[in-house]
Design a protein around this motif. Structure first.
Motif, PDB file in Angstrom:
ATOM      1  N   ALA B 114       0.877  -1.169   0.035  1.00  0.00           N
ATOM      2  CA  ALA B 114      -0.084   0.027   0.074  1.00  0.00           C
ATOM      3  C   ALA B 114       0.782   1.124  -0.131  1.00  0.00           C
ATOM      4  O   ALA B 114       2.085   1.225   0.412  1.00  0.00           O
ATOM      5  CB  ALA B 114      -0.899   0.018   1.159  1.00  0.00           C
ATOM      6  N   ASP B 115       0.317   2.416  -0.289  1.00  0.00           N
ATOM      7  CA  ASP B 115       0.943   3.530  -0.464  1.00  0.00           C
ATOM      8  C   ASP B 115       1.568   4.059   0.996  1.00  0.00           C
ATOM      9  O   ASP B 115       0.915   3.583   1.946  1.00  0.00           O
ATOM     10  CB  ASP B 115       0.213   4.814  -0.826  1.00  0.00           C
ATOM     11  N   THR B 116       2.413   4.512   1.092  1.00  0.00           N
ATOM     12  CA  THR B 116       2.996   5.283   2.460  1.00  0.00           C
ATOM     13  C   THR B 116       2.825   6.676   2.597  1.00  0.00           C
ATOM     14  O   THR B 116       2.984   7.498   1.436  1.00  0.00           O
ATOM     15  CB  THR B 116       4.566   4.839   2.546  1.00  0.00           C
ATOM     16  N   PHE B 117       2.176   7.381   3.508  1.00  0.00           N
ATOM     17  CA  PHE B 117       1.797   8.445   3.742  1.00  0.00           C
ATOM     18  C   PHE B 117       2.985   8.894   5.180  1.00  0.00           C
ATOM     19  O   PHE B 117       2.859   8.364   5.782  1.00  0.00           O
ATOM     20  CB  PHE B 117       0.513   8.705   4.316  1.00  0.00           C
ATOM     21  N   ILE B 118       3.653  10.128   4.743  1.00  0.00           N
ATOM     22  CA  ILE B 118       4.395  10.554   5.785  1.00  0.00           C
ATOM     23  C   ILE B 118       3.881  11.912   6.184  1.00  0.00           C
ATOM     24  O   ILE B 118       3.548  12.853   5.460  1.00  0.00           O
ATOM     25  CB  ILE B 118       5.719  10.713   5.265  1.00  0.00           C
ATOM     26  N   ASP B 119       2.980  11.968   7.404  1.00  0.00           N
ATOM     27  CA  ASP B 119       2.282  12.897   7.707  1.00  0.00           C
ATOM     28  C   ASP B 119       2.831  13.709   8.733  1.00  0.00           C
ATOM     29  O   ASP B 119       2.747  13.655   9.856  1.00  0.00           O
ATOM     30  CB  ASP B 119       0.998  12.400   8.425  1.00  0.00           C
ATOM     31  N   VAL B 120       3.767  14.703   8.322  1.00  0.00           N
ATOM     32  CA  VAL B 120       4.721  15.847   8.708  1.00  0.00           C
ATOM     33  C   VAL B 120       4.299  17.171   8.110  1.00  0.00           C
ATOM     34  O   VAL B 120       3.705  17.245   7.070  1.00  0.00           O
ATOM     35  CB  VAL B 120       5.943  15.593   8.757  1.00  0.00           C
ATOM     36  N   PRO B 121       4.310  18.038   9.086  1.00  0.00           N
ATOM     37  CA  PRO B 121       3.809  19.572   8.389  1.00  0.00           C
ATOM     38  C   PRO B 121       4.926  20.027   7.625  1.00  0.00           C
ATOM     39  O   PRO B 121       6.245  19.637   7.478  1.00  0.00           O
ATOM     40  CB  PRO B 121       3.834  20.314   9.810  1.00  0.00           C
ATOM     41  N   SER B 123       7.620  22.140   6.628  1.00  0.00           N
ATOM     42  CA  SER B 123       8.612  22.972   7.535  1.00  0.00           C
ATOM     43  C   SER B 123       9.469  23.600   6.863  1.00  0.00           C
ATOM     44  O   SER B 123      10.258  24.604   7.503  1.00  0.00           O
ATOM     45  CB  SER B 123       9.170  21.942   8.413  1.00  0.00           C
ATOM     46  N   SER B 124       9.977  23.262   5.597  1.00  0.00           N
ATOM     47  CA  SER B 124      11.079  24.132   5.064  1.00  0.00           C
ATOM     48  C   SER B 124      10.853  23.918   3.585  1.00  0.00           C
ATOM     49  O   SER B 124       9.847  23.034   2.974  1.00  0.00           O
ATOM     50  CB  SER B 124      12.218  23.828   5.360  1.00  0.00           C
ATOM     51  N   TRP B 125      11.799  24.251   2.624  1.00  0.00           N
ATOM     52  CA  TRP B 125      11.767  23.879   1.326  1.00  0.00           C
ATOM     53  C   TRP B 125      12.184  22.748   0.965  1.00  0.00           C
ATOM     54  O   TRP B 125      12.279  22.217  -0.191  1.00  0.00           O
ATOM     55  CB  TRP B 125      12.195  25.045   0.454  1.00  0.00           C
ATOM     56  N   THR B 126      12.718  21.931   2.061  1.00  0.00           N
ATOM     57  CA  THR B 126      13.324  20.427   1.925  1.00  0.00           C
ATOM     58  C   THR B 126      12.326  19.539   2.432  1.00  0.00           C
ATOM     59  O   THR B 126      12.692  18.203   2.506  1.00  0.00           O
ATOM     60  CB  THR B 126      14.693  20.346   2.291  1.00  0.00           C
ATOM     61  N   ASP B 127      11.303  19.880   3.320  1.00  0.00           N
ATOM     62  CA  ASP B 127      10.694  18.866   4.163  1.00  0.00           C
ATOM     63  C   ASP B 127       9.202  19.299   4.171  1.00  0.00           C
ATOM     64  O   ASP B 127       9.043  20.379   4.361  1.00  0.00           O
ATOM     65  CB  ASP B 127      11.376  18.807   5.565  1.00  0.00           C
ATOM     66  N   GLY B 128       8.337  17.951   4.073  1.00  0.00           N
ATOM     67  CA  GLY B 128       7.093  18.217   4.129  1.00  0.00           C
ATOM     68  C   GLY B 128       6.324  17.077   4.073  1.00  0.00           C
ATOM     69  O   GLY B 128       6.953  15.847   3.724  1.00  0.00           O
ATOM     70  N   PRO B 129       4.956  16.862   4.065  1.00  0.00           N
ATOM     71  CA  PRO B 129       4.111  15.674   3.972  1.00  0.00           C
ATOM     72  C   PRO B 129       4.574  14.987   2.453  1.00  0.00           C
ATOM     73  O   PRO B 129       4.656  15.691   1.457  1.00  0.00           O
ATOM     74  CB  PRO B 129       2.910  16.113   4.120  1.00  0.00           C
ATOM     75  N   SER B 130       4.486  13.610   2.347  1.00  0.00           N
ATOM     76  CA  SER B 130       4.567  13.160   1.015  1.00  0.00           C
ATOM     77  C   SER B 130       3.762  11.850   1.088  1.00  0.00           C
ATOM     78  O   SER B 130       3.275  11.056   2.037  1.00  0.00           O
ATOM     79  CB  SER B 130       6.085  12.680   0.832  1.00  0.00           C
ATOM     80  N   LEU B 131       3.387  11.450  -0.118  1.00  0.00           N
ATOM     81  CA  LEU B 131       2.864  10.098  -0.459  1.00  0.00           C
ATOM     82  C   LEU B 131       3.847   9.179  -1.339  1.00  0.00           C
ATOM     83  O   LEU B 131       4.402   9.901  -2.261  1.00  0.00           O
ATOM     84  CB  LEU B 131       1.509  10.283  -1.257  1.00  0.00           C
ATOM     85  N   ILE B 132       4.070   8.089  -1.051  1.00  0.00           N
ATOM     86  CA  ILE B 132       4.952   7.365  -1.619  1.00  0.00           C
ATOM     87  C   ILE B 132       4.233   6.068  -2.143  1.00  0.00           C
ATOM     88  O   ILE B 132       3.474   5.233  -1.461  1.00  0.00           O
ATOM     89  CB  ILE B 132       6.156   6.950  -0.845  1.00  0.00           C
ATOM     90  N   TRP B 133       4.422   5.896  -3.592  1.00  0.00           N
ATOM     91  CA  TRP B 133       3.910   4.621  -4.252  1.00  0.00           C
ATOM     92  C   TRP B 133       4.891   3.553  -4.168  1.00  0.00           C
ATOM     93  O   TRP B 133       6.101   4.057  -4.744  1.00  0.00           O
ATOM     94  CB  TRP B 133       3.313   4.980  -5.762  1.00  0.00           C
ATOM     95  N   MET B 149       6.019  15.029  -2.515  1.00  0.00           N
ATOM     96  CA  MET B 149       6.151  15.810  -1.424  1.00  0.00           C
ATOM     97  C   MET B 149       5.694  17.335  -1.625  1.00  0.00           C
ATOM     98  O   MET B 149       6.157  17.968  -2.582  1.00  0.00           O
ATOM     99  CB  MET B 149       7.713  15.580  -0.950  1.00  0.00           C
ATOM    100  N   ILE B 150       5.161  17.719  -0.488  1.00  0.00           N
ATOM    101  CA  ILE B 150       4.714  19.214  -0.302  1.00  0.00           C
ATOM    102  C   ILE B 150       5.743  19.839   0.428  1.00  0.00           C
ATOM    103  O   ILE B 150       6.061  19.530   1.423  1.00  0.00           O
ATOM    104  CB  ILE B 150       3.268  19.357   0.073  1.00  0.00           C
ATOM    105  N   ALA B 151       6.263  20.986  -0.039  1.00  0.00           N
ATOM    106  CA  ALA B 151       7.326  21.721   0.506  1.00  0.00           C
ATOM    107  C   ALA B 151       7.030  23.341   0.583  1.00  0.00           C
ATOM    108  O   ALA B 151       6.166  23.538  -0.400  1.00  0.00           O
ATOM    109  CB  ALA B 151       8.760  21.358   0.178  1.00  0.00           C
ATOM    110  N   GLU B 152       7.834  24.113   1.039  1.00  0.00           N
ATOM    111  CA  GLU B 152       7.691  25.746   0.965  1.00  0.00           C
ATOM    112  C   GLU B 152       8.513  25.845  -0.293  1.00  0.00           C
ATOM    113  O   GLU B 152       9.368  25.259  -0.694  1.00  0.00           O
ATOM    114  CB  GLU B 152       8.168  26.213   2.133  1.00  0.00           C
ATOM    115  N   PRO B 153       7.987  27.095  -0.745  1.00  0.00           N
ATOM    116  CA  PRO B 153       9.048  27.628  -2.000  1.00  0.00           C
ATOM    117  C   PRO B 153      10.406  27.914  -1.390  1.00  0.00           C
ATOM    118  O   PRO B 153      10.536  28.028  -0.213  1.00  0.00           O
ATOM    119  CB  PRO B 153       8.341  28.731  -2.531  1.00  0.00           C
TER     120      PRO B 153
END
Lengths: 173, 236
Positions: B114-121, B123-133, B149-153
């Motif tokens: 199953a997909d992996t969800f990394i549920d973190v806020p 926090s920077s342009w290098t780190d944020g929540p992600s979904l992995i297939w 992955m969603i990150a800041e600009p």
């Protein structure tokens, strides 16, 4: 508040600036460019100090700012960058001098393309893993692997045409 | 190179750094960094003021135009300026749609788990929540994967990267990245893989897309289909 930030920032530069400057000099291949690169990264770090100090590894965070600034410079200067393909005249100075080893190494590193040199410095000078190097350079692990493989092959040809990587001053005649 | 060689190389790099690195002037560096930051901040504020004034001017012009041409506009069945193109709806056979925080994409069949969800806020342009297939094994310890992955600009835009090209992705203001064929090493074995890396700027966030597929034509096709399936909408 600003005083506290300045104090913390000064402590950070005192503790880690030296190592960051060494890396900056190696990846740029030049002491002055290295100083300028460090200052660029420190200015960014100062501007977002709250983020830097809250990071798990503030030094890694600033190193990342520095490498990104470096690769960004490279992209802008790509048209003017010249990567020599020929083997340098290693040991052109007096091989008995204390600087001969460094000169040979510096000449060899400067023959490499900037991204290849950066990958080698991060892997073998900073001792980062392939994954960490990839994250820092903003590329895939396989790209880092390619850079390192090509860089090591080039350095072997440049530094040790006879298969000897021992520094020139320690080589037996 | 042998391990001995790489140890020698590391040793020589350290001695080169000792030799070429100037003395660090802590006070000077701190002062310069602070002044440089303040100069940049002043420049940004000035730029923002100019941009705001320009936007206000443009907005005023648009409002005036709308008022003047309101009657005529009602006669027009469709807007004269087309909106963003809609994402492809037809997926290749077996591909499955995914949606993560407003990012729509598709993945090929054959997930090993199953997909992996990394549920973190974010926090920077290098780190944020992600979904992995989690795709199928490609050989050895290498697996096919797609991660979003969603990150800041980075300073308001895409992070500075090299070696890529611009893409068009519906809903993204900018998209930069590449589809590369590279050789991945796993222990003693090496194999060709197709790697996708793509960064999308959408409003106040950057979407980082990374994928690994098998090498050759099938991998290239999958990589292209992944990119073609991408679109960015509003987060949930």
């Amino acid at each position: 508040m600003a005083d506290q930030r300045d104090a913390e920032f000064t402590d950070f530069v005192a503790d880690h600036g030296g190592q960051l400057l060494r890396t900056a000099c190696l990846v740029t291949g030049d002491a002055h460019l290295g100083e300028d690169l460090l200052q660029t990264a420190l200015a960014k770090a100062y501007g977002s100090w709250e983020k830097v100090r809250r990071a798990d590894h503030p030094v890694a965070y600033v190193r990342r700012l520095m490498i990104n600034a470096h690769l960004s410079w490279v992209r802008r200067l790509m048209n003017t960058e010249q990567v020599l393909e020929t083997i340098p005249e290693t040991g052109s100075g007096d091989p008995q001098t204390a600087h001969a080893d460094s000169d040979e190494m510096r000449q060899a590193l400067r023959q490499l393309s900037t991204r290849v040199r950066t990958a080698l410095v991060l892997r073998y000078f900073e001792d980062l893993s392939e994954a960490d190097t990839a994250a820092l350079m903003g590329c895939s692990r396989s790209t880092v692997n390619n850079h390192v493989t090509r860089g090591l092959a080039a350095l072997r040809a440049l530094l040790a045409p006879n298969g000897d990587l021992t520094p020139v001053s320690r080589r037996h005649p | 190179m042998t391990e001995h060689d790489t140890t020698l190389l590391a040793d020589r790099m350290h001695r080169l750094a000792d030799h070429m690195t100037p003395h660090l002037d802590v006070v000077g560096q701190v002062r310069a960094a602070r002044e440089r930051h303040r100069r940049q901040r002043r420049a940004r504020i000035t730029g923002l003021a100019v941009a705001t004034a320009a936007t206000a001017l443009v907005a005023g012009t648009v409002v005036t135009t709308d008022v003047l041409s309101a009657d005529r506009r009602t006669e027009v069945a469709a807007p004269s300026t087309p909106g963003p193109s809609a994402p492809e709806t037809g997926l290749p056979a077996g591909w499955e749609p995914r949606e993560f925080q407003g990012v729509v994409f598709a993945v090929p069949p054959g997930a090993r788990s199953a997909d992996t969800f990394i549920d973190v806020p974010v926090s920077s342009w290098t780190d944020g929540p992600s979904l992995i297939w989690n795709g199928p094994q490609l050989g050895g310890d290498q697996y096919s994967s797609v991660s979003v992955m969603i990150a800041e600009p980075f300073e308001g835009g895409l992070p500075p990267r090299g070696g890529g090209r611009s893409f068009t992705v519906p809903g993204a203001e900018q998209a930069y990245g590449n589809i590369e064929t590279t050789v991945m090493t796993d222990g003693l074995a090496s194999a060709e893989r197709v790697v996708v890396w793509l960064e999308l700027l959408a409003g106040d966030r950057v979407v980082q897309v990374d994928a690994v597929f098998d090498g050759g034509e099938p991998g290239q096709r999958m990589a292209q289909q992944l990119v073609d399936s991408l679109s960015v909408g509003e987060p949930d």
